[in-house]
Design a protein around this motif. Sequence first.
Motif, PDB file in Angstrom:
ATOM      1  N   PRO A 131       0.829  -1.292   0.074  1.00  0.00           N
ATOM      2  CA  PRO A 131      -0.058   0.005   0.120  1.00  0.00           C
ATOM      3  C   PRO A 131       0.982   1.389  -0.109  1.00  0.00           C
ATOM      4  N   LEU A 132       0.326   2.286  -0.632  1.00  0.00           N
ATOM      5  CA  LEU A 132       0.995   3.678  -0.368  1.00  0.00           C
ATOM      6  C   LEU A 132       1.280   4.255   0.843  1.00  0.00           C
ATOM      7  N   ARG A 133       2.313   4.789   1.180  1.00  0.00           N
ATOM      8  CA  ARG A 133       2.412   5.562   2.356  1.00  0.00           C
ATOM      9  C   ARG A 133       1.224   6.320   2.642  1.00  0.00           C
ATOM     10  N   ARG A 134       1.129   6.924   3.811  1.00  0.00           N
ATOM     11  CA  ARG A 134      -0.085   7.746   4.022  1.00  0.00           C
ATOM     12  C   ARG A 134      -0.208   9.216   3.358  1.00  0.00           C
ATOM     13  N   ASP A 135       1.264   9.685   3.283  1.00  0.00           N
ATOM     14  CA  ASP A 135       1.080  11.037   2.314  1.00  0.00           C
ATOM     15  C   ASP A 135       1.014  10.854   0.893  1.00  0.00           C
ATOM     16  N   ALA A 136       1.772   9.525   0.316  1.00  0.00           N
ATOM     17  CA  ALA A 136       1.422   9.262  -1.018  1.00  0.00           C
ATOM     18  C   ALA A 136       0.115   9.064  -1.504  1.00  0.00           C
ATOM     19  N   ALA A 137      -0.787   8.512  -0.711  1.00  0.00           N
ATOM     20  CA  ALA A 137      -1.989   7.872  -0.686  1.00  0.00           C
ATOM     21  C   ALA A 137      -2.747   9.319  -0.583  1.00  0.00           C
ATOM     22  N   ARG A 138      -2.607  10.233   0.192  1.00  0.00           N
ATOM     23  CA  ARG A 138      -3.432  11.495   0.343  1.00  0.00           C
ATOM     24  C   ARG A 138      -3.168  12.229  -1.042  1.00  0.00           C
ATOM     25  N   ASN A 139      -1.917  12.356  -1.523  1.00  0.00           N
ATOM     26  CA  ASN A 139      -1.671  13.113  -2.929  1.00  0.00           C
ATOM     27  C   ASN A 139      -2.395  12.428  -4.015  1.00  0.00           C
ATOM     28  N   ARG A 140      -2.336  11.205  -3.957  1.00  0.00           N
ATOM     29  CA  ARG A 140      -3.224  10.514  -5.186  1.00  0.00           C
ATOM     30  C   ARG A 140      -4.723  10.937  -5.095  1.00  0.00           C
ATOM     31  N   GLU A 141      -5.161  10.879  -4.051  1.00  0.00           N
ATOM     32  CA  GLU A 141      -6.614  11.075  -3.679  1.00  0.00           C
ATOM     33  C   GLU A 141      -6.920  12.347  -4.174  1.00  0.00           C
ATOM     34  N   ARG A 142      -5.691  13.439  -3.719  1.00  0.00           N
ATOM     35  CA  ARG A 142      -6.148  14.846  -4.064  1.00  0.00           C
ATOM     36  C   ARG A 142      -6.095  14.958  -5.614  1.00  0.00           C
ATOM     37  N   ILE A 143      -5.126  14.170  -6.176  1.00  0.00           N
ATOM     38  CA  ILE A 143      -4.943  14.261  -7.829  1.00  0.00           C
ATOM     39  C   ILE A 143      -6.138  13.856  -8.352  1.00  0.00           C
ATOM     40  N   LEU A 144      -6.799  12.838  -8.077  1.00  0.00           N
ATOM     41  CA  LEU A 144      -8.055  12.186  -8.591  1.00  0.00           C
ATOM     42  C   LEU A 144      -9.210  13.295  -8.293  1.00  0.00           C
ATOM     43  N   GLN A 145      -9.229  13.909  -7.119  1.00  0.00           N
ATOM     44  CA  GLN A 145     -10.309  14.573  -7.031  1.00  0.00           C
ATOM     45  C   GLN A 145     -10.399  15.987  -7.935  1.00  0.00           C
ATOM     46  N   ALA A 172      -8.673  15.908 -10.801  1.00  0.00           N
ATOM     47  CA  ALA A 172      -8.784  15.435 -11.971  1.00  0.00           C
ATOM     48  C   ALA A 172     -10.177  15.235 -12.363  1.00  0.00           C
ATOM     49  N   ARG A 173     -11.066  14.518 -11.615  1.00  0.00           N
ATOM     50  CA  ARG A 173     -12.519  14.496 -11.674  1.00  0.00           C
ATOM     51  C   ARG A 173     -13.211  15.985 -12.334  1.00  0.00           C
ATOM     52  N   LEU A 174     -12.652  16.938 -11.296  1.00  0.00           N
ATOM     53  CA  LEU A 174     -13.276  18.173 -11.592  1.00  0.00           C
ATOM     54  C   LEU A 174     -12.635  18.741 -12.978  1.00  0.00           C
ATOM     55  N   GLU A 183      -1.057  19.982 -15.803  1.00  0.00           N
ATOM     56  CA  GLU A 183      -0.333  21.182 -14.834  1.00  0.00           C
ATOM     57  C   GLU A 183      -1.461  21.722 -13.939  1.00  0.00           C
ATOM     58  N   HIS A 184      -2.680  21.929 -14.581  1.00  0.00           N
ATOM     59  CA  HIS A 184      -3.850  22.472 -13.636  1.00  0.00           C
ATOM     60  C   HIS A 184      -4.310  21.826 -12.687  1.00  0.00           C
ATOM     61  N   ILE A 185      -4.369  20.444 -13.261  1.00  0.00           N
ATOM     62  CA  ILE A 185      -5.172  19.433 -12.060  1.00  0.00           C
ATOM     63  C   ILE A 185      -3.913  19.281 -11.075  1.00  0.00           C
ATOM     64  N   ALA A 186      -2.614  19.096 -11.281  1.00  0.00           N
ATOM     65  CA  ALA A 186      -1.731  19.074 -10.083  1.00  0.00           C
ATOM     66  C   ALA A 186      -1.692  20.128  -9.348  1.00  0.00           C
ATOM     67  N   LYS A 187      -1.683  21.653  -9.969  1.00  0.00           N
ATOM     68  CA  LYS A 187      -1.734  22.828  -9.097  1.00  0.00           C
ATOM     69  C   LYS A 187      -3.035  22.783  -8.278  1.00  0.00           C
ATOM     70  N   SER A 188      -4.140  22.387  -8.646  1.00  0.00           N
ATOM     71  CA  SER A 188      -5.383  22.279  -8.055  1.00  0.00           C
ATOM     72  C   SER A 188      -5.324  21.402  -6.943  1.00  0.00           C
ATOM     73  N   ALA A 189      -4.517  20.332  -7.145  1.00  0.00           N
ATOM     74  CA  ALA A 189      -4.426  19.178  -6.095  1.00  0.00           C
ATOM     75  C   ALA A 189      -3.199  19.628  -5.073  1.00  0.00           C
ATOM     76  N   GLY A 190      -2.827  20.562  -5.246  1.00  0.00           N
ATOM     77  CA  GLY A 190      -1.671  21.069  -4.267  1.00  0.00           C
ATOM     78  C   GLY A 190      -0.519  20.072  -4.431  1.00  0.00           C
ATOM     79  N   VAL A 191      -0.094  19.768  -5.600  1.00  0.00           N
ATOM     80  CA  VAL A 191       0.978  18.923  -5.600  1.00  0.00           C
ATOM     81  C   VAL A 191       2.047  19.267  -6.885  1.00  0.00           C
ATOM     82  N   ALA A 192       3.356  18.867  -6.764  1.00  0.00           N
ATOM     83  CA  ALA A 192       3.926  19.318  -8.012  1.00  0.00           C
ATOM     84  C   ALA A 192       3.649  18.324  -9.341  1.00  0.00           C
ATOM     85  N   ILE A 193       3.950  18.672 -10.520  1.00  0.00           N
ATOM     86  CA  ILE A 193       3.733  17.884 -11.769  1.00  0.00           C
ATOM     87  C   ILE A 193       4.362  16.826 -11.550  1.00  0.00           C
ATOM     88  N   GLY A 194       5.327  16.536 -10.978  1.00  0.00           N
ATOM     89  CA  GLY A 194       6.202  15.189 -11.188  1.00  0.00           C
ATOM     90  C   GLY A 194       5.578  14.281 -10.162  1.00  0.00           C
TER      91      GLY A 194
END
Length: 234
Positions: free
Chosen positions: A13-27, A29-31, A43-54
């Motif tokens: 399983p992903l680490r807690r912070d990685a899992a949290r980032n993944r869920e933010r990205i998905l949320q 992305a859906r929007l 880039e906009h999706i990453a910015k909206s999720a509060g994560v780096a594009i990498g």
Amino acid sequence: MGGTREGAAGAPPLRRDAARNRERILQAARLSFAAQGVDASLEHIAKSAGVAIGTLYRHFPKRIDLLLAAFDEKFRTFMAAAEAALRADDPWVGLSSYVETLCGMQAGDRGFNDFVSMRFPSSERTEAMHDQVCEAMETILGRAQDARVARRDLTIGDLIAVTWANSRIIEATTGIAPRAWRRQLMLTLESFRYRDEVELDEPPLTRQQLYDAMARLGAPHRAAEEPASRKHGS
């Protein structure tokens, strides 16, 4: 389709912070996909999720991976609608409710609208998904035809053409008359009812023609199949 919190089958399983980032990205992305379609800016999706594009690339190496994960729940809902259609006592209710569910899901999500109307031939996962959808459509339609409640000359190509037309209606009327698609769908479904008449002069699309048409619609969106890092130069 994807949707687990593991990076690959059998991976821990992903680490807690990685899992949290993944869920933010998905949320995010859906929007973004819902509002802008399958070509929404990563880039906009990453910015909206509060994560780096990498970080987005590490979780979803290709845009198609993000699309599959973002639409996983909707696809499950869509296939559940197919199962409900097959359980309906009245085959016509099953067919019409299934098509209405599909068109309704298109109306609320531009990205899903794009996704179900197109083929991405280089993606085995999306090909399998679309094959599953086509198989369900054939079964639902065949049941209605066997019960003599749907036209004998209808094909799944005719049902998919409804989604193409619906897509354009939604594009034209969003923000103006957001329920206009329902009237056009009702008129179309009435034309699908069984009639003891000769077939139309124009033959239906063959399966190959249908596939090629869906692939053509997806052609401008081939970026969905490319590695996200390649598209954005990272």
